[in-house]
Design a protein around this motif. Sequence first.
Motif, PDB file in Angstrom:
ATOM      1  N   GLN A 255      -9.958   3.147  -5.377  1.00  0.00           N
ATOM      2  CA  GLN A 255     -11.102   3.172  -6.274  1.00  0.00           C
ATOM      3  C   GLN A 255     -10.603   3.408  -7.685  1.00  0.00           C
ATOM      4  O   GLN A 255      -9.570   4.040  -7.902  1.00  0.00           O
ATOM      5  CB  GLN A 255     -12.110   4.252  -5.864  1.00  0.00           C
ATOM      6  CG  GLN A 255     -11.560   5.671  -5.899  1.00  0.00           C
ATOM      7  CD  GLN A 255     -12.533   6.673  -5.317  1.00  0.00           C
ATOM      8  OE1 GLN A 255     -12.867   6.633  -4.136  1.00  0.00           O
ATOM      9  NE2 GLN A 255     -13.005   7.600  -6.167  1.00  0.00           N
ATOM     10  N   ARG A 256     -11.361   2.872  -8.634  1.00  0.00           N
ATOM     11  CA  ARG A 256     -10.991   3.009 -10.036  1.00  0.00           C
ATOM     12  C   ARG A 256     -11.258   4.430 -10.525  1.00  0.00           C
ATOM     13  O   ARG A 256     -12.277   5.039 -10.202  1.00  0.00           O
ATOM     14  CB  ARG A 256     -11.800   2.047 -10.899  1.00  0.00           C
ATOM     15  CG  ARG A 256     -11.491   0.574 -10.641  1.00  0.00           C
ATOM     16  CD  ARG A 256     -10.181   0.197 -11.273  1.00  0.00           C
ATOM     17  NE  ARG A 256      -9.848  -1.204 -10.990  1.00  0.00           N
ATOM     18  CZ  ARG A 256      -8.722  -1.758 -11.384  1.00  0.00           C
ATOM     19  NH1 ARG A 256      -7.821  -1.032 -12.043  1.00  0.00           N
ATOM     20  NH2 ARG A 256      -8.467  -3.020 -11.099  1.00  0.00           N
ATOM     21  N   VAL A 257     -10.287   4.931 -11.296  1.00  0.00           N
ATOM     22  CA  VAL A 257     -10.437   6.237 -11.934  1.00  0.00           C
ATOM     23  C   VAL A 257      -9.932   6.073 -13.364  1.00  0.00           C
ATOM     24  O   VAL A 257      -8.716   6.038 -13.607  1.00  0.00           O
ATOM     25  CB  VAL A 257      -9.642   7.335 -11.208  1.00  0.00           C
ATOM     26  CG1 VAL A 257      -9.815   8.668 -11.947  1.00  0.00           C
ATOM     27  CG2 VAL A 257     -10.087   7.457  -9.776  1.00  0.00           C
ATOM     28  N   GLY A 258     -10.863   5.930 -14.312  1.00  0.00           N
ATOM     29  CA  GLY A 258     -10.454   5.659 -15.678  1.00  0.00           C
ATOM     30  C   GLY A 258      -9.715   4.335 -15.743  1.00  0.00           C
ATOM     31  O   GLY A 258     -10.201   3.300 -15.289  1.00  0.00           O
TER      32      GLY A 258
ATOM     33  N   THR B 267       1.059  -0.735 -11.271  1.00  0.00           N
ATOM     34  CA  THR B 267       2.163  -1.156 -12.150  1.00  0.00           C
ATOM     35  C   THR B 267       3.506  -0.646 -11.650  1.00  0.00           C
ATOM     36  O   THR B 267       4.488  -1.384 -11.560  1.00  0.00           O
ATOM     37  CB  THR B 267       1.925  -0.649 -13.588  1.00  0.00           C
ATOM     38  OG1 THR B 267       0.678  -1.158 -14.069  1.00  0.00           O
ATOM     39  CG2 THR B 267       3.047  -1.097 -14.510  1.00  0.00           C
ATOM     40  N   LYS B 268       3.561   0.636 -11.314  1.00  0.00           N
ATOM     41  CA  LYS B 268       4.817   1.217 -10.828  1.00  0.00           C
ATOM     42  C   LYS B 268       5.196   0.659  -9.461  1.00  0.00           C
ATOM     43  O   LYS B 268       6.377   0.444  -9.163  1.00  0.00           O
ATOM     44  CB  LYS B 268       4.706   2.740 -10.764  1.00  0.00           C
ATOM     45  CG  LYS B 268       4.618   3.392 -12.135  1.00  0.00           C
ATOM     46  CD  LYS B 268       4.511   4.911 -12.009  1.00  0.00           C
ATOM     47  CE  LYS B 268       4.412   5.580 -13.375  1.00  0.00           C
ATOM     48  NZ  LYS B 268       4.285   7.055 -13.250  1.00  0.00           N
ATOM     49  N   ALA B 269       4.195   0.418  -8.612  1.00  0.00           N
ATOM     50  CA  ALA B 269       4.480  -0.180  -7.303  1.00  0.00           C
ATOM     51  C   ALA B 269       5.055  -1.571  -7.468  1.00  0.00           C
ATOM     52  O   ALA B 269       5.998  -1.964  -6.763  1.00  0.00           O
ATOM     53  CB  ALA B 269       3.207  -0.213  -6.467  1.00  0.00           C
TER      54      ALA B 269
ATOM     55  N   ILE C  16      -6.066   3.970 -10.686  1.00  0.00           N
ATOM     56  CA  ILE C  16      -6.713   3.914  -9.387  1.00  0.00           C
ATOM     57  C   ILE C  16      -6.258   5.115  -8.564  1.00  0.00           C
ATOM     58  O   ILE C  16      -5.254   5.755  -8.874  1.00  0.00           O
ATOM     59  CB  ILE C  16      -6.352   2.615  -8.613  1.00  0.00           C
ATOM     60  CG1 ILE C  16      -4.843   2.569  -8.356  1.00  0.00           C
ATOM     61  CG2 ILE C  16      -6.847   1.387  -9.344  1.00  0.00           C
ATOM     62  CD1 ILE C  16      -4.424   1.457  -7.405  1.00  0.00           C
ATOM     63  N   ARG C  17      -7.017   5.412  -7.547  1.00  0.00           N
ATOM     64  CA  ARG C  17      -6.567   6.393  -6.566  1.00  0.00           C
ATOM     65  C   ARG C  17      -7.013   5.926  -5.190  1.00  0.00           C
ATOM     66  O   ARG C  17      -7.960   5.135  -5.052  1.00  0.00           O
ATOM     67  CB  ARG C  17      -7.126   7.778  -6.876  1.00  0.00           C
ATOM     68  CG  ARG C  17      -8.606   7.934  -6.638  1.00  0.00           C
ATOM     69  CD  ARG C  17      -9.060   9.327  -7.028  1.00  0.00           C
ATOM     70  NE  ARG C  17     -10.513   9.477  -6.890  1.00  0.00           N
ATOM     71  CZ  ARG C  17     -11.192  10.497  -7.407  1.00  0.00           C
ATOM     72  NH1 ARG C  17     -10.546  11.436  -8.099  1.00  0.00           N
ATOM     73  NH2 ARG C  17     -12.511  10.574  -7.246  1.00  0.00           N
ATOM     74  N   LEU C  18      -6.313   6.409  -4.188  1.00  0.00           N
ATOM     75  CA  LEU C  18      -6.618   5.999  -2.822  1.00  0.00           C
ATOM     76  C   LEU C  18      -7.859   6.716  -2.314  1.00  0.00           C
ATOM     77  O   LEU C  18      -8.073   7.899  -2.587  1.00  0.00           O
ATOM     78  CB  LEU C  18      -5.439   6.311  -1.896  1.00  0.00           C
ATOM     79  CG  LEU C  18      -4.118   5.589  -2.173  1.00  0.00           C
ATOM     80  CD1 LEU C  18      -3.066   6.043  -1.175  1.00  0.00           C
ATOM     81  CD2 LEU C  18      -4.297   4.082  -2.096  1.00  0.00           C
TER      82      LEU C  18
ATOM     83  N   LEU D 297       0.826  -1.209   0.000  1.00  0.00           N
ATOM     84  CA  LEU D 297       0.000   0.000   0.000  1.00  0.00           C
ATOM     85  C   LEU D 297       0.861   1.260   0.000  1.00  0.00           C
ATOM     86  O   LEU D 297       0.557   2.231  -0.715  1.00  0.00           O
ATOM     87  CB  LEU D 297      -0.934  -0.001   1.216  1.00  0.00           C
ATOM     88  CG  LEU D 297      -1.891   1.191   1.320  1.00  0.00           C
ATOM     89  CD1 LEU D 297      -2.840   1.232   0.113  1.00  0.00           C
ATOM     90  CD2 LEU D 297      -2.670   1.167   2.628  1.00  0.00           C
ATOM     91  N   ALA D 298       1.932   1.269   0.791  1.00  0.00           N
ATOM     92  CA  ALA D 298       2.825   2.432   0.829  1.00  0.00           C
ATOM     93  C   ALA D 298       3.465   2.665  -0.542  1.00  0.00           C
ATOM     94  O   ALA D 298       3.619   3.813  -0.980  1.00  0.00           O
ATOM     95  CB  ALA D 298       3.903   2.226   1.889  1.00  0.00           C
ATOM     96  N   ALA D 299       3.808   1.579  -1.236  1.00  0.00           N
ATOM     97  CA  ALA D 299       4.412   1.717  -2.569  1.00  0.00           C
ATOM     98  C   ALA D 299       3.397   2.254  -3.574  1.00  0.00           C
ATOM     99  O   ALA D 299       3.737   3.084  -4.435  1.00  0.00           O
ATOM    100  CB  ALA D 299       4.958   0.368  -3.032  1.00  0.00           C
ATOM    101  N   ILE D 300       2.143   1.786  -3.491  1.00  0.00           N
ATOM    102  CA  ILE D 300       1.106   2.297  -4.399  1.00  0.00           C
ATOM    103  C   ILE D 300       0.910   3.792  -4.178  1.00  0.00           C
ATOM    104  O   ILE D 300       0.796   4.577  -5.129  1.00  0.00           O
ATOM    105  CB  ILE D 300      -0.210   1.528  -4.190  1.00  0.00           C
ATOM    106  CG1 ILE D 300      -0.064   0.076  -4.674  1.00  0.00           C
ATOM    107  CG2 ILE D 300      -1.355   2.212  -4.928  1.00  0.00           C
ATOM    108  CD1 ILE D 300      -1.259  -0.792  -4.338  1.00  0.00           C
TER     109      ILE D 300
END
Length: 289
Positions: free
Chosen positions: A50-53, A20-22, A56-58, A10-13
């Motif tokens: 939550q999905r955004v396009g 993908t980057k995490a 995702i965003r926290l 979660l911290a990496a996301i």
Amino acid sequence: MLDIVRLRVLAAIAAQGSVTKAAKQLNYSQPAVSHHLARLEAETGARLVQRVGRGIRLTPEGEHLARRAAEIVARVDTAAAELSALVGLRTGRVRVAGFQSALATLIPHAAITLRREYPGIELHLADAHPNVACDLLRAGEVDAAVIFRYDDTTPDDIHTTHLFDDPMCLLSLEPGQTLADHRDSDWIAGCPNCRREFLEACQRAGFTPRITYTSDDVIVEQALVAAGMAVTTIPALTLRSHRAPLIQATPLPDFRRRIYLATYGDPPIPPATAAFIEALHHAVEAIES
């Protein structure tokens, strides 16, 4: 109980802004990151992303937990590094090369501190001329070395820390004398490979010394001076390990050695070596006080 691996995910996301980057930062597969995230949501009972396009965003809950997760992960990583260092210091070994007067003065002081603070560290010593000590460093046969130079240059590939300046002294039977006072005296000098700086100092004083005795043994040199047979120059550090009765030691202006701690290779320095270096600095402070 929250799982530290999932908190790390979660911290990496949060830091990277995407799964993908995490995954790339953590060296995980993308499905593995998604799996850990889903498990974390199940454990907490909270929706964390939550999905955004296409991304995702926290959520607010996710942002709050991510901040705490970053703190927790940092503390765990710090604790692991500290524990690793402590284990290394309990079972470590440090190999040190040094010239004779350093081995007779500085190193014993450092060894006492090292044994008191870190009794599990093994200290191995090698008596070596500075040039040889640097070769031992490059070959990986020692971890640190105490060396000297008569000028301000040091080998480009060796990491050096200046410890202190060691003045050269004129040894004679009278105090306050100069090199020029003994232009007509008999002299003791080291081997032909070790007397260059001495000869240069005499030349600066306006004479060429008459060398009648050759010795690198400080006890022999001082005995000959005490007997009135000759004079010589000697580092002040050497006089801390042995000083014969009757002799007078006069520091010589502009004639000194520069003492360095030398290491080789990129940081970080191994814990046992770092512990020795700390003990060595304490020894220098004791010598200079």
